[in-house]
Every structure is written in structure tokens, then in C-alpha cells.
Design a protein around this motif. Sequence first.
Motif, PDB file in Angstrom:
ATOM      1  N   ALA B  16      -8.475 -15.842 -38.917  1.00 55.26           N
ATOM      2  CA  ALA B  16      -9.653 -15.471 -37.765  1.00 55.26           C
ATOM      3  C   ALA B  16      -9.251 -16.068 -36.342  1.00 55.26           C
ATOM      4  N   TRP B  17      -8.090 -16.596 -36.271  1.00 59.55           N
ATOM      5  CA  TRP B  17      -7.447 -17.098 -34.926  1.00 59.55           C
ATOM      6  C   TRP B  17      -6.563 -15.946 -34.582  1.00 59.55           C
ATOM      7  N   SER B  18      -6.173 -14.947 -35.157  1.00 61.55           N
ATOM      8  CA  SER B  18      -5.130 -14.081 -34.850  1.00 61.55           C
ATOM      9  C   SER B  18      -5.711 -13.067 -33.470  1.00 61.55           C
ATOM     10  N   GLU B  19      -4.658 -12.820 -32.741  1.00 58.94           N
ATOM     11  CA  GLU B  19      -5.078 -11.981 -31.702  1.00 58.94           C
ATOM     12  C   GLU B  19      -5.957 -10.928 -32.000  1.00 58.94           C
ATOM     13  N   GLN B  21      -8.086 -10.472 -34.353  1.00 59.21           N
ATOM     14  CA  GLN B  21      -9.635 -10.778 -34.339  1.00 59.21           C
ATOM     15  C   GLN B  21     -10.464 -11.726 -33.599  1.00 59.21           C
ATOM     16  N   ALA B  22      -9.461 -12.472 -32.822  1.00 55.34           N
ATOM     17  CA  ALA B  22     -10.146 -13.469 -31.679  1.00 55.34           C
ATOM     18  C   ALA B  22      -9.771 -12.981 -30.164  1.00 55.34           C
ATOM     19  N   GLY B  23      -9.008 -11.874 -29.979  1.00 50.36           N
ATOM     20  CA  GLY B  23      -8.630 -11.697 -28.808  1.00 50.36           C
ATOM     21  C   GLY B  23      -7.294 -12.183 -28.311  1.00 50.36           C
ATOM     22  N   ARG B  24      -6.777 -11.536 -27.123  1.00 49.73           N
ATOM     23  CA  ARG B  24      -5.521 -11.571 -26.567  1.00 49.73           C
ATOM     24  C   ARG B  24      -5.354 -13.147 -26.070  1.00 49.73           C
TER      25      ARG B  24
END
Lengths: 84, 205
Positions: B16-19, B21-24
Motif C-alpha cells: 500500500a506504500w508503493s509508488e 498505490q500511494a503516489g510518486r
Amino acid sequence: MKKFSSLEWFWVILIAITLFNTFLGEQFASTAFVSILVAVTLMYKGIIVIDHFMELKHANKNLRFLMRLYFIIFPAMIIATIFF
Amino acid sequence: MSHEQPSNTLGIFPRAWSEEQAGRIPGNIPIWVGILSELTEFAIFFVAYFVAKYYYPDVFAQGPQGLNTSLGVANTIILLSSSYFMAKAMMHIRLNNRGKCQGYLWLALSCGCFYLIVKTWEFYWNNLQGLSTSTNEFYTVYYYMTFNHFLHVGWASCAVLWVIFRLRAGHYSAEEHSGLEALAVYWHMIDLMWILIFPLLYVLR
């Protein structure tokens, strides 16, 4: 004449808030009202820098949340000092 | 089962913390590990300030009156301006306008140096007033916070000089400027810390 972009406006707003807060601190003793006003403007300054200068507004939502949380917790602690 | 990770992750965070899913992530992950560590360090200083203020309210009410507020205001304006110049530098590298990017980086560096000069002058001025780390609890906290912040501006200014040389060497472009962006977010973090320090030490009684 070249128009001000949003970055210029944010820069002017940040400086204006700094001068306003200094004026409050110099002219008035730290009443509850002054502390709340300083805390709220401080929170606003932090959010401007986080969203528009750091450019987290459209970037990673977790990093933005953590940064914003920092600028909620510490201004809230300033408000808490009213009760010291 | 594939364990392949995207190149810009350390593979230790939840998905869920990946770019994706969470954004750049502006800059890179290592700089954010550094920034969050620095924020924790300053958070400890701020908590120490509030605890000390709780136990010594009179000392903290008198303390700011002994400081040179004009120098504090000057340094706040200098750092806010440096953040603005850094944001403009980022804007111009995205337009592949390296000349203007470099110009704004020099302006940000000048602000950093100017801040260091003003702060040194302030410490000297304090010394003339007979103020030191052992004057009272307020000044102990004041020197801890401001000298620590002074060091951060110092080494970040050296880093600005480094990215200017990298920019001149052609390492940054509109397509690839993550190193420059990493420095920019670090620089803004230093400005953010001063935004908190200034009212605590110079404004609130």
C-alpha cells in the motif's frame, strides 16, 4: 507586466504571516487568543510549504500525511500551552 | 512466485506504500529516510521545549524578550525566500531550462550563506548581552535548537553547491533530476523546521 504565479503568491503570503506573527508577539502578551492565532497561522504556513514548495500535494499520500501530521501535532501543543 | 521489486523501492514496505498505490516519491527513498529521521530529532527538541516550558513558565515567558527579534525575522524571511528559489529551480529544470535553474540554485545558496552570517551575528550579539547555554533553561533549549538548525543549513548549503556543479556537468535534465529533487525536499524540510522554531523561541511568551 509579468503576472505573479502561484509560487510568488505563496512566498508573499508566507512572509506576510511571519511579519503578522512577529507584530502579535511584540505588541501583545501571550494571551490564549495570540497563541491560537500563531498556532493556526503556523499550521497554514507548514501546509503551504509541504503542498506547494515540497510539491507533496499530488505526490505520495503517506509522506504528505506524515508531514501534515507534524504540522498539526506541534501547533496543537502550542495551543495546549495556554493551560500551562 | 516472483519477488521482483520496482527499482525505486527497498522492498521493505507494505504494498500500500508503493509508488503505484500511494503516489510518486519526490527525490528518492533514502532522502526521505533521512528527512523522517531529522524530523524525529527535531520533534525530540520540540517536546523538550514544551516540557521545559511546563516546568519553567516564567523563564520561558521572559526568555524571548532577551533575544534579537529583528535577526530572527530576517532569518525567517531569508529561509522562506530560499525555499521559493529552490521551488523555482525545480520548475525550470522540468522545463529543461538549466541556465535559469542554476541561477535560482545560486540564489538559494546565497540565502543559505546569508542565514549563516545572520545567525553567527546573532550568537555574537547574544554573547555581548551575556547570554549563554547556562543562562537559564530557555537559553539552553534555544542554543540546542538553533545551533542544531544552523548545522543543518550549513551542510545543506554545501549540498546545494554540489548539485550546482552536477547541473553544470550536465547530470540533470527535464527527464532525470531525482538528485536535485532530493536536495530540494531536504532544503524545504530545513525551512519547515525554522518555521516551527521561530514562533516558539521569538514570538510566544
